[in-house]
Design an enzyme around this catalytic site. Sequence first.
Site, PDB file in Angstrom:
ATOM      1  N   LYS A   1       0.838  -1.203   0.000  1.00  0.00           N
ATOM      2  CA  LYS A   1       0.000   0.000   0.000  1.00  0.00           C
ATOM      3  C   LYS A   1       0.874   1.254   0.000  1.00  0.00           C
ATOM      4  CE  LYS A   1      -1.976   2.629   3.051  1.00  0.00           C
ATOM      5  NZ  LYS A   1      -1.961   3.897   2.300  1.00  0.00           N
TER       6      LYS A   1
ATOM      7  N   GLY B   1       6.685   4.599   8.616  1.00  0.00           N
ATOM      8  CA  GLY B   1       5.823   5.762   8.760  1.00  0.00           C
ATOM      9  C   GLY B   1       6.012   6.380  10.126  1.00  0.00           C
ATOM     10  N   SER B   2       4.976   7.026  10.614  1.00  0.00           N
ATOM     11  CA  SER B   2       5.099   7.751  11.872  1.00  0.00           C
ATOM     12  C   SER B   2       5.106   6.788  13.057  1.00  0.00           C
ATOM     13  CB  SER B   2       3.930   8.731  12.008  1.00  0.00           C
ATOM     14  OG  SER B   2       2.721   8.020  11.995  1.00  0.00           O
ATOM     15  N   THR B   3       5.742   7.225  14.125  1.00  0.00           N
ATOM     16  CA  THR B   3       5.822   6.395  15.334  1.00  0.00           C
ATOM     17  C   THR B   3       4.420   6.136  15.884  1.00  0.00           C
ATOM     18  OG1 THR B   3       8.045   7.159  15.806  1.00  0.00           O
ATOM     19  CG2 THR B   3       6.802   6.304  17.670  1.00  0.00           C
TER      20      THR B   3
ATOM     21  N   GLY C   1       2.727   3.526  13.782  1.00  0.00           N
ATOM     22  CA  GLY C   1       3.500   2.288  13.967  1.00  0.00           C
ATOM     23  C   GLY C   1       3.148   1.572  15.264  1.00  0.00           C
TER      24      GLY C   1
ATOM     25  N   GLU D   1       9.803   0.858  10.767  1.00  0.00           N
ATOM     26  CA  GLU D   1      10.790   1.927  10.538  1.00  0.00           C
ATOM     27  C   GLU D   1      10.036   3.221  10.790  1.00  0.00           C
ATOM     28  OE1 GLU D   1      13.844   1.384  10.137  1.00  0.00           O
ATOM     29  OE2 GLU D   1      14.083  -0.541   9.143  1.00  0.00           O
TER      30      GLU D   1
ATOM     31  N   CYS E   1      13.394  10.662   7.346  1.00  0.00           N
ATOM     32  CA  CYS E   1      13.470  10.147   8.710  1.00  0.00           C
ATOM     33  C   CYS E   1      14.881  10.221   9.266  1.00  0.00           C
ATOM     34  CB  CYS E   1      12.964   8.716   8.742  1.00  0.00           C
ATOM     35  SG  CYS E   1      13.747   7.698   7.499  1.00  0.00           S
TER      36      CYS E   1
ATOM     37  N   GLU F   1      10.221  15.515  15.871  1.00  0.00           N
ATOM     38  CA  GLU F   1      10.570  15.385  14.458  1.00  0.00           C
ATOM     39  C   GLU F   1       9.830  16.488  13.699  1.00  0.00           C
ATOM     40  OE1 GLU F   1       9.013  11.913  12.289  1.00  0.00           O
ATOM     41  OE2 GLU F   1      11.045  11.701  11.522  1.00  0.00           O
TER      42      GLU F   1
HETATM   43  P1  NAD Z   1       1.977   7.798   8.451  1.00  0.00           P
HETATM   44  O1  NAD Z   1       2.305   6.974   9.643  1.00  0.00           O
HETATM   45  O2  NAD Z   1       0.895   8.781   8.565  1.00  0.00           O
HETATM   46  O3  NAD Z   1       1.607   6.890   7.197  1.00  0.00           O
HETATM   47  C1  NAD Z   1       2.453   5.873   6.744  1.00  0.00           C
HETATM   48  C2  NAD Z   1       1.635   4.850   5.984  1.00  0.00           C
HETATM   49  O4  NAD Z   1       0.755   4.194   6.907  1.00  0.00           O
HETATM   50  C3  NAD Z   1       0.735   5.429   4.893  1.00  0.00           C
HETATM   51  O5  NAD Z   1       0.699   4.539   3.794  1.00  0.00           O
HETATM   52  C4  NAD Z   1      -0.621   5.471   5.570  1.00  0.00           C
HETATM   53  O6  NAD Z   1      -1.700   5.402   4.667  1.00  0.00           O
HETATM   54  C5  NAD Z   1      -0.573   4.222   6.433  1.00  0.00           C
HETATM   55  N1  NAD Z   1      -1.498   4.229   7.573  1.00  0.00           N
HETATM   56  C6  NAD Z   1      -2.003   5.295   8.223  1.00  0.00           C
HETATM   57  N2  NAD Z   1      -2.825   4.892   9.200  1.00  0.00           N
HETATM   58  C7  NAD Z   1      -2.840   3.532   9.186  1.00  0.00           C
HETATM   59  C8  NAD Z   1      -3.501   2.517   9.960  1.00  0.00           C
HETATM   60  N3  NAD Z   1      -4.301   2.834  10.970  1.00  0.00           N
HETATM   61  N4  NAD Z   1      -3.256   1.237   9.674  1.00  0.00           N
HETATM   62  C9  NAD Z   1      -2.424   0.899   8.675  1.00  0.00           C
HETATM   63  N5  NAD Z   1      -1.797   1.806   7.883  1.00  0.00           N
HETATM   64  C10 NAD Z   1      -1.986   3.106   8.153  1.00  0.00           C
HETATM   65  O7  NAD Z   1       3.364   8.474   8.050  1.00  0.00           O
HETATM   66  P2  NAD Z   1       3.657   9.486   6.869  1.00  0.00           P
HETATM   67  O8  NAD Z   1       3.165  10.820   7.315  1.00  0.00           O
HETATM   68  O9  NAD Z   1       3.212   8.936   5.565  1.00  0.00           O
HETATM   69  O10 NAD Z   1       5.255   9.450   6.831  1.00  0.00           O
HETATM   70  C11 NAD Z   1       6.047  10.252   7.625  1.00  0.00           C
HETATM   71  C12 NAD Z   1       6.637   9.484   8.797  1.00  0.00           C
HETATM   72  O11 NAD Z   1       7.345   8.332   8.328  1.00  0.00           O
HETATM   73  C13 NAD Z   1       7.661  10.278   9.557  1.00  0.00           C
HETATM   74  O12 NAD Z   1       7.415  10.162  10.938  1.00  0.00           O
HETATM   75  C14 NAD Z   1       8.978   9.610   9.223  1.00  0.00           C
HETATM   76  O13 NAD Z   1       9.972   9.744  10.170  1.00  0.00           O
HETATM   77  C15 NAD Z   1       8.588   8.220   9.002  1.00  0.00           C
HETATM   78  N6  NAD Z   1       9.577   7.536   8.166  1.00  0.00           N
HETATM   79  C16 NAD Z   1      10.432   6.645   8.746  1.00  0.00           C
HETATM   80  C17 NAD Z   1      11.382   6.005   7.984  1.00  0.00           C
HETATM   81  C18 NAD Z   1      12.342   5.016   8.576  1.00  0.00           C
HETATM   82  O14 NAD Z   1      12.921   4.281   7.830  1.00  0.00           O
HETATM   83  N7  NAD Z   1      12.510   4.967   9.866  1.00  0.00           N
HETATM   84  C19 NAD Z   1      11.456   6.250   6.630  1.00  0.00           C
HETATM   85  C20 NAD Z   1      10.574   7.164   6.074  1.00  0.00           C
HETATM   86  C21 NAD Z   1       9.624   7.781   6.874  1.00  0.00           C
END
Ligand code: NAD
Length: 452
Positions: free
Chosen positions: A155, A208-210, A213, A230, A264, A355
């Site tokens: 996704k 994605g976001s902590t 996650g 991650e 990130c 962040e």
């Molecule tokens: P996000 O957590 O909002 O979304 C990430 C993904 O998760 C998207 O595809 C979103 O649709 C999906 N998602 C959202 N809610 C969900 C749920 N309830 N169940 C399942 N999936 C869901 O993050 P974002 O705003 O897209 O990305 C930014 C964040 O990602 C930042 O905090 C950044 O630090 C982190 N990030 C981390 C790394 C790493 O490798 N550590 C790399 C890139 C980004």
Amino acid sequence: MSHTYDVINPATEKLVQTIEHLDLEGTDAVIAKAAKAFETWRHVAPGERAKMLRRFADVIADHKEELAQLEIANSGHTRGNALWEVDNVVNVLTYYSAAPERLFGRQIPVAGGIDVTFKEPLGVVAVIVPWNFPMPIAGWGFAPALAAGNTVVLKPAEYTPLTAMRIGELALLAGIPSGVFNVLPGKGSIVGARFVTHPAVRKVVFTGSTQVGKGIMAGCADQVKRVTLELGGKSSNIIFADADIEKAAAAAPGSFLDNAGQDCCARSRILIQKSAFDKFMEHFESAIKKFRVEDPSLATAEMGPLISRKQYDVVQTFLDEPVAFTGSAPSGPGYWMAPTVLLPKNTQARSWREEVFGPVVSVMTFEDEADAISMANDSEYGLSGSIWTRDIGRALRVSRGVETGNLSVNSHSSVRYWTPFGGFKQSGLGRELGPDALDSFTEVKNVFISND
Ligand code: NAD
């Protein structure tokens, strides 16, 4: 019922494309297809699976310009970055295409027979991708997953689905059997959440976001589903007075402005030893002023716009702290923001702790080595970081002292596809890339065969 979604170019605010989002029923149908495909994909001979993955990599390489253009329009990535990102997917696929013939088990000495271990694929692996690096982060999940014999449901983020959707088509063109690699554009709360609850999905790879996650990890607990996370970061760029200060200052903009700071691994904290502060800031300011923020499709662009109006608004909330200096950015349509250097009053300031995910860095001074390590470790995150010093003993001591998954000394490099990547503390769980990533896409099975 499925819905449509308008994909917007963040550099122009113009519509790029309208796409269909999957609903729950559509998601279940694709997961069922992936589960069925697993029964044949897992039995494809290792050499044949390897060959298919190399062909997949070749077809992506043949579409490099097209994919880069899509990413520039969809994500506002600079041309240089977008081209690198396509290469990264090709390289990661090629690297893991060497894995199927090398998924070795062990033969362990036992009495009365032989004991062997097998690395079995898990089944359907779900990959949930954020919007900041749509292609590389997808590839870090799907390439090792496929190589280990799993099928994949992926996704992309709502904002940035286009390159993943195209790579899904290219997989079929390359001869990857239907159902093996599936791209499902849709909402996190529908498609992503279903990956967590669907029993046929045996592992979730989430970046994605902590905050999201943590919810995914809690959801996976219900079925003891495997999970790799991650997450966010708040990484430090630690500069000692004995370093080549001019070089450290010239390199500092790139360490937090890549992808407009939506990275990130961004070194969004600069810790500079007190005695070198004035010299560093003088050179840092001229480097920031020279940093080219412009139309990302230009070959000279070093930084493009932020991804969305929403992200732009979030980043603005950090700007109530003292500003040292700023760079420049275009005006007019698009989510443009100038690079901004803050001087927070103390370590409780928001810009120092949270962040930002934008082109903003906070600078503070430290006294000595111990001070630098404790300031860098004063964070719930631990993803990345850099250390600048000419003293090799200090470089070693500080590298071992900083609680973070990826460090570079006299450099800001974070990610090589053949070395492990991942976070300490609340930056994540597990490691991606490198030789060991395959272990998180397989289960070890132990079999004893009696002599009788
Ligand atoms: P996000 O957590 O909002 O979304 C990430 C993904 O998760 C998207 O595809 C979103 O649709 C999906 N998602 C959202 N809610 C969900 C749920 N309830 N169940 C399942 N999936 C869901 O993050 P974002 O705003 O897209 O990305 C930014 C964040 O990602 C930042 O905090 C950044 O630090 C982190 N990030 C981390 C790394 C790493 O490798 N550590 C790399 C890139 C980004």
